[in-house]
Design a protein around this motif. Sequence first.
Motif, PDB file in Angstrom:
ATOM      1  N   GLU A   1      49.197  49.045  37.616  1.00 15.80           N
ATOM      2  CA  GLU A   1      48.379  47.544  37.799  1.00 15.80           C
ATOM      3  C   GLU A   1      47.089  48.322  38.595  1.00 15.80           C
ATOM      4  OE1 GLU A   1      46.723  44.469  37.556  1.00 15.80           O
ATOM      5  OE2 GLU A   1      48.153  45.704  35.765  1.00 15.80           O
ATOM      6  N   ILE A   2      47.567  48.795  40.218  1.00 18.71           N
ATOM      7  CA  ILE A   2      46.960  49.010  41.008  1.00 18.71           C
ATOM      8  C   ILE A   2      45.414  50.009  40.403  1.00 18.71           C
ATOM      9  CG2 ILE A   2      46.493  50.050  43.814  1.00 18.71           C
ATOM     10  CD1 ILE A   2      48.558  48.236  43.862  1.00 18.71           C
ATOM     11  N   ALA A   3      46.624  51.128  40.146  1.00 25.18           N
ATOM     12  CA  ALA A   3      45.970  52.188  39.624  1.00 25.18           C
ATOM     13  C   ALA A   3      44.599  51.941  37.875  1.00 25.18           C
ATOM     14  CB  ALA A   3      46.987  53.307  39.141  1.00 25.18           C
ATOM     15  N   LYS A   4      44.843  51.324  37.253  1.00 23.94           N
ATOM     16  CA  LYS A   4      43.927  50.561  36.075  1.00 23.94           C
ATOM     17  C   LYS A   4      43.144  49.467  37.517  1.00 23.94           C
ATOM     18  CE  LYS A   4      43.648  47.078  33.427  1.00 23.94           C
ATOM     19  NZ  LYS A   4      45.060  45.784  32.271  1.00 23.94           N
ATOM     20  N   ARG A   5      43.832  48.858  37.937  1.00 22.67           N
ATOM     21  CA  ARG A   5      42.081  48.444  38.687  1.00 22.67           C
ATOM     22  C   ARG A   5      41.058  49.470  39.829  1.00 22.67           C
ATOM     23  NH1 ARG A   5      42.347  42.896  40.047  1.00 22.67           N
ATOM     24  NH2 ARG A   5      43.569  41.331  38.552  1.00 22.67           N
ATOM     25  N   ARG A   6      41.710  49.876  40.104  1.00 25.72           N
ATOM     26  CA  ARG A   6      41.042  51.200  40.913  1.00 25.72           C
ATOM     27  C   ARG A   6      40.420  52.365  39.233  1.00 25.72           C
ATOM     28  NH1 ARG A   6      44.718  53.297  45.222  1.00 25.72           N
ATOM     29  NH2 ARG A   6      44.734  51.929  46.483  1.00 25.72           N
ATOM     30  N   ALA A   7      40.500  52.282  38.601  1.00 28.49           N
ATOM     31  CA  ALA A   7      40.185  53.343  37.579  1.00 28.49           C
ATOM     32  C   ALA A   7      39.009  52.220  37.301  1.00 28.49           C
ATOM     33  CB  ALA A   7      40.827  53.380  35.969  1.00 28.49           C
ATOM     34  N   GLU A   8      39.167  50.838  36.388  1.00 26.26           N
ATOM     35  CA  GLU A   8      37.960  49.948  36.755  1.00 26.26           C
ATOM     36  C   GLU A   8      36.879  49.100  37.056  1.00 26.26           C
ATOM     37  OE1 GLU A   8      40.617  47.278  34.813  1.00 26.26           O
ATOM     38  OE2 GLU A   8      41.002  48.384  32.229  1.00 26.26           O
ATOM     39  N   GLY A   9      37.272  49.755  38.413  1.00 25.81           N
ATOM     40  CA  GLY A   9      36.557  49.198  39.902  1.00 25.81           C
ATOM     41  C   GLY A   9      36.442  47.912  40.148  1.00 25.81           C
ATOM     42  N   GLU A  10      37.785  47.424  40.145  1.00 23.52           N
ATOM     43  CA  GLU A  10      38.391  46.211  39.992  1.00 23.52           C
ATOM     44  C   GLU A  10      38.640  46.328  41.679  1.00 23.52           C
ATOM     45  OE1 GLU A  10      40.310  44.261  37.078  1.00 23.52           O
ATOM     46  OE2 GLU A  10      39.682  44.724  35.575  1.00 23.52           O
ATOM     47  N   GLU A  11      38.887  45.349  41.915  1.00 24.42           N
ATOM     48  CA  GLU A  11      39.268  44.974  43.238  1.00 24.42           C
ATOM     49  C   GLU A  11      41.291  44.834  42.933  1.00 24.42           C
ATOM     50  OE1 GLU A  11      40.589  41.540  46.338  1.00 24.42           O
ATOM     51  OE2 GLU A  11      39.764  41.314  45.013  1.00 24.42           O
ATOM     52  N   ALA A  12      41.895  46.470  43.965  1.00 27.83           N
ATOM     53  CA  ALA A  12      43.113  46.977  44.092  1.00 27.83           C
ATOM     54  C   ALA A  12      43.612  46.799  45.408  1.00 27.83           C
ATOM     55  CB  ALA A  12      42.312  48.569  43.727  1.00 27.83           C
ATOM     56  N   GLY A  13      44.595  46.136  45.648  1.00 28.21           N
ATOM     57  CA  GLY A  13      45.574  46.249  47.205  1.00 28.21           C
ATOM     58  C   GLY A  13      47.026  45.401  46.212  1.00 28.21           C
ATOM     59  N   TRP A  14      47.356  44.925  47.235  1.00 28.94           N
ATOM     60  CA  TRP A  14      49.267  44.906  47.818  1.00 28.94           C
ATOM     61  C   TRP A  14      49.338  43.429  46.705  1.00 28.94           C
ATOM     62  CZ3 TRP A  14      51.114  40.429  49.633  1.00 28.94           C
ATOM     63  CH2 TRP A  14      50.131  39.529  50.618  1.00 28.94           C
ATOM     64  N   SER A  15      48.100  43.468  46.840  1.00 27.18           N
ATOM     65  CA  SER A  15      48.268  41.349  46.302  1.00 27.18           C
ATOM     66  C   SER A  15      48.444  41.248  44.539  1.00 27.18           C
ATOM     67  CB  SER A  15      47.036  40.074  46.438  1.00 27.18           C
ATOM     68  OG  SER A  15      46.006  41.195  45.957  1.00 27.18           O
ATOM     69  N   HIS A  16      47.751  42.475  44.234  1.00 30.31           N
ATOM     70  CA  HIS A  16      47.690  42.534  42.986  1.00 30.31           C
ATOM     71  C   HIS A  16      49.355  43.290  42.253  1.00 30.31           C
ATOM     72  CE1 HIS A  16      43.872  41.717  42.409  1.00 30.31           C
ATOM     73  NE2 HIS A  16      43.718  42.098  43.274  1.00 30.31           N
ATOM     74  N   PHE A  17      50.073  43.831  42.855  1.00 27.86           N
ATOM     75  CA  PHE A  17      51.278  44.569  43.177  1.00 27.86           C
ATOM     76  C   PHE A  17      52.272  43.950  42.093  1.00 27.86           C
ATOM     77  CE2 PHE A  17      55.530  46.952  43.457  1.00 27.86           C
ATOM     78  CZ  PHE A  17      54.877  48.103  43.281  1.00 27.86           C
ATOM     79  N   LEU A  18      51.871  42.651  42.127  1.00 25.92           N
ATOM     80  CA  LEU A  18      53.368  41.467  40.966  1.00 25.92           C
ATOM     81  C   LEU A  18      52.571  40.947  40.263  1.00 25.92           C
ATOM     82  CD1 LEU A  18      55.613  40.049  43.632  1.00 25.92           C
ATOM     83  CD2 LEU A  18      55.666  42.245  42.212  1.00 25.92           C
ATOM     84  N   ASP A  19      51.225  41.782  39.464  1.00 22.25           N
ATOM     85  CA  ASP A  19      50.216  40.868  38.658  1.00 22.25           C
ATOM     86  C   ASP A  19      50.939  41.102  37.641  1.00 22.25           C
ATOM     87  OD1 ASP A  19      48.904  39.784  40.166  1.00 22.25           O
ATOM     88  OD2 ASP A  19      47.215  41.080  39.982  1.00 22.25           O
ATOM     89  N   PRO A  20      51.823  42.323  36.731  1.00 23.90           N
ATOM     90  CA  PRO A  20      52.204  42.357  36.284  1.00 23.90           C
ATOM     91  C   PRO A  20      53.013  41.020  35.284  1.00 23.90           C
ATOM     92  CG  PRO A  20      51.971  44.623  36.405  1.00 23.90           C
ATOM     93  CD  PRO A  20      51.986  43.192  37.570  1.00 23.90           C
ATOM     94  N   LEU A  21      53.502  40.894  36.219  1.00 25.72           N
ATOM     95  CA  LEU A  21      54.835  39.558  35.546  1.00 25.72           C
ATOM     96  C   LEU A  21      54.745  38.369  36.064  1.00 25.72           C
ATOM     97  CD1 LEU A  21      57.962  41.174  38.631  1.00 25.72           C
ATOM     98  CD2 LEU A  21      57.783  41.169  35.655  1.00 25.72           C
ATOM     99  N   ARG A  22      53.200  37.898  35.839  1.00 21.17           N
ATOM    100  CA  ARG A  22      52.714  36.814  35.437  1.00 21.17           C
ATOM    101  C   ARG A  22      52.922  36.488  34.192  1.00 21.17           C
ATOM    102  NH1 ARG A  22      46.656  36.974  38.744  1.00 21.17           N
ATOM    103  NH2 ARG A  22      47.245  36.742  40.343  1.00 21.17           N
ATOM    104  N   PRO A  23      53.021  35.219  34.226  1.00 15.86           N
ATOM    105  CA  PRO A  23      53.742  35.177  32.378  1.00 15.86           C
ATOM    106  C   PRO A  23      53.247  35.772  31.387  1.00 15.86           C
ATOM    107  CG  PRO A  23      53.420  32.637  34.134  1.00 15.86           C
ATOM    108  CD  PRO A  23      53.211  34.163  35.137  1.00 15.86           C
ATOM    109  N   ALA A  24      51.834  35.190  31.485  1.00 16.10           N
ATOM    110  CA  ALA A  24      50.480  35.349  30.280  1.00 16.10           C
ATOM    111  C   ALA A  24      51.288  37.207  30.361  1.00 16.10           C
ATOM    112  CB  ALA A  24      49.128  35.230  30.722  1.00 16.10           C
ATOM    113  N   ARG A  25      51.967  37.723  31.166  1.00 19.97           N
ATOM    114  CA  ARG A  25      51.621  39.497  30.691  1.00 19.97           C
ATOM    115  C   ARG A  25      53.211  39.475  30.994  1.00 19.97           C
ATOM    116  NH1 ARG A  25      47.952  41.424  35.417  1.00 19.97           N
ATOM    117  NH2 ARG A  25      48.280  43.895  33.812  1.00 19.97           N
ATOM    118  N   ARG A  26      53.786  39.490  31.313  1.00 24.23           N
ATOM    119  CA  ARG A  26      55.799  39.694  31.872  1.00 24.23           C
ATOM    120  C   ARG A  26      56.168  39.779  30.673  1.00 24.23           C
ATOM    121  NH1 ARG A  26      57.698  34.267  35.031  1.00 24.23           N
ATOM    122  NH2 ARG A  26      57.855  33.410  32.501  1.00 24.23           N
ATOM    123  N   HIS A  27      56.165  39.037  28.947  1.00 30.01           N
ATOM    124  CA  HIS A  27      56.585  40.011  28.226  1.00 30.01           C
ATOM    125  C   HIS A  27      57.592  40.812  27.792  1.00 30.01           C
ATOM    126  CE1 HIS A  27      56.631  35.283  27.523  1.00 30.01           C
ATOM    127  NE2 HIS A  27      55.228  35.561  27.779  1.00 30.01           N
TER     128      HIS A  27
END
Length: 220
Positions: free
Chosen positions: A48-74
């Motif tokens: 997730e963090i590598a993706k955000r960096r590649a796309e020029g988005e904010e990338a920090g430790w707070s995004h580490f668990l983003d893949p587990l958010r309800p809309a994305r975790r399935h």
Amino acid sequence: MLFVGVLYPLIGLFVAAVTLEGALLPLFFPLVAGLSIVGPLVAAGFYEIAKRRAEGEEAGWSHFLDPLRPARRHGILAIGAMLIMLFFAWLLIAWTLYQATLGRLEPRGLGGFLHALFTTPEGWTLIVLGNAVGACIAALTLALTVVSVPMVVDKPVSGITAVRTSIRAVSANPMAMSRWGLMVALILAAACIPLFVSLAVALPVLGYATWHLYDMLVER
């Protein structure tokens, strides 16, 4: 991210403490080796963090668990369930091999176990068969996850679609994927030697490298 990097070595040390002087001693190596089966799930945060960096988005430790958010975790949960089943299948096979070989000698303690392992035909049979089966499990894990976990982090796709894509990518690039799998295995093995502490560095590095490998293999 640092917490996740340190957590894996702590798990390794816990496994060592629980198994080395008890009835679970024969499962020490299978348990440690089996951690690599579920490793791709841990790496999802790094993807997730590598993706955000590649796309020029904010990338920090707070995004580490983003893949587990309800809309994305399935997709992550589906692949995770598959890997956990594979992990327990590996432990069952390892225990069965032990019982069929070295278990007949009933070695006592760590010293007795190591002596029987390296000085008896049963011990060498266990080493050869165990490593052969472990290599097959590792190759299967690579084929199932090298693309699938980064893909479900990157796109809203199902776990089945991602796994199929991963298998096709490995099938289309067998030599390159074999070299990658061997390199990952060597890095993880080397990182485990000094009391697992180097895993805190190896895991993030492998996570970011795998993301870039996925980026090259799959049209995004």
